[in-house]
Structure formats: structure tokens, C-alpha cells
Write a protein that holds these residues in place. Sequence first.
Motif, short mmCIF file in Angstrom:
data_model
loop_
_atom_site.label_atom_id
_atom_site.label_comp_id
_atom_site.label_asym_id
_atom_site.label_seq_id
_atom_site.Cartn_x
_atom_site.Cartn_y
_atom_site.Cartn_z
N TYR A 153 0.82 -1.21 0.00
CA TYR A 153 0.00 0.00 0.00
C TYR A 153 0.86 1.26 0.00
N LEU A 154 1.91 1.26 0.80
CA LEU A 154 2.77 2.44 0.88
C LEU A 154 3.41 2.75 -0.47
N VAL A 155 3.90 1.75 -1.16
CA VAL A 155 4.50 1.94 -2.48
C VAL A 155 3.45 2.48 -3.46
N ALA A 156 2.25 1.91 -3.41
CA ALA A 156 1.18 2.36 -4.30
C ALA A 156 0.79 3.81 -4.01
N ILE A 157 0.74 4.18 -2.74
CA ILE A 157 0.40 5.55 -2.36
C ILE A 157 1.47 6.52 -2.85
N LYS A 158 2.73 6.17 -2.67
CA LYS A 158 3.81 7.04 -3.13
C LYS A 158 3.76 7.22 -4.64
N ALA A 159 3.49 6.16 -5.38
CA ALA A 159 3.40 6.25 -6.84
C ALA A 159 2.22 7.13 -7.25
N ALA A 160 1.08 6.95 -6.60
CA ALA A 160 -0.10 7.75 -6.93
C ALA A 160 0.13 9.22 -6.56
N ASN A 161 0.80 9.48 -5.45
CA ASN A 161 1.13 10.85 -5.08
C ASN A 161 2.03 11.49 -6.13
N ASP A 162 3.06 10.78 -6.54
CA ASP A 162 3.99 11.31 -7.54
C ASP A 162 3.31 11.58 -8.87
N ALA A 163 2.33 10.76 -9.23
CA ALA A 163 1.63 10.92 -10.50
C ALA A 163 0.42 11.85 -10.37
N ALA A 164 0.15 12.33 -9.17
CA ALA A 164 -1.03 13.17 -8.89
C ALA A 164 -2.30 12.46 -9.33
N ASP A 165 -2.36 11.16 -9.11
CA ASP A 165 -3.48 10.32 -9.54
C ASP A 165 -4.48 10.16 -8.39
N LYS A 166 -5.44 11.08 -8.33
CA LYS A 166 -6.42 11.05 -7.24
C LYS A 166 -7.33 9.83 -7.33
N GLU A 167 -7.62 9.37 -8.54
CA GLU A 167 -8.47 8.18 -8.69
C GLU A 167 -7.78 6.95 -8.11
N ARG A 170 -3.16 9.15 5.95
CA ARG A 170 -2.53 10.45 6.21
C ARG A 170 -1.33 10.71 5.30
N GLN A 171 -0.83 9.67 4.62
CA GLN A 171 0.28 9.83 3.69
C GLN A 171 -0.17 10.35 2.32
N PHE A 172 -1.50 10.40 2.10
CA PHE A 172 -2.01 10.91 0.83
C PHE A 172 -1.63 12.38 0.70
N ARG A 173 -1.08 12.75 -0.42
CA ARG A 173 -0.70 14.13 -0.67
C ARG A 173 -1.91 14.98 -1.05
N TYR A 174 -2.94 14.33 -1.54
CA TYR A 174 -4.12 15.04 -2.04
C TYR A 174 -5.36 14.61 -1.28
N ASN A 175 -6.27 15.54 -1.08
CA ASN A 175 -7.56 15.21 -0.50
C ASN A 175 -8.40 14.56 -1.57
#
Length: 54
Positions: A9-23, A48-53
Motif C-alpha cells: 500500500y505504501l508503495v502504491a500511495i507514493k506512486a499515486a502521489n507522484d503521479a497526482a493520480d487522485k483516482e 494520512r500519507q495521501f498528498r491530495y484530499n
Amino acid sequence: MQSSDYNRYLVAIKAANDAADKEALRQIQKDMIKNYGLADNDVDYLIRQFRYNI
């Protein structure tokens, strides 16, 4: 939550944050809550690690 799931999950969250992929973040959150519930401390921390709301 098992450490392998936590790390996945942490790796997936970091990748989604970097790509700005809110979906992707929505899907990750939905999956974590479905599998572990909001009461899990690891789920709370990971959300709480999500960069975006979302």
C-alpha cells in the motif's frame, strides 16, 4: 495489517502521489477500508500519507 500489505500500500500511495493520480488514491483507500476497516492504525497512518484530499 501484515507488513507485506502495508509495504504494498505504501508503495502504491507514493506512486499515486507522484503521479497526482487522485483516482488511484481513491481506489487504494477503498481497498484498505474494505480489507482492514478505519479502526486499523496502519490504515489511518497510510491515509494520512495521501498528498491530495480525495
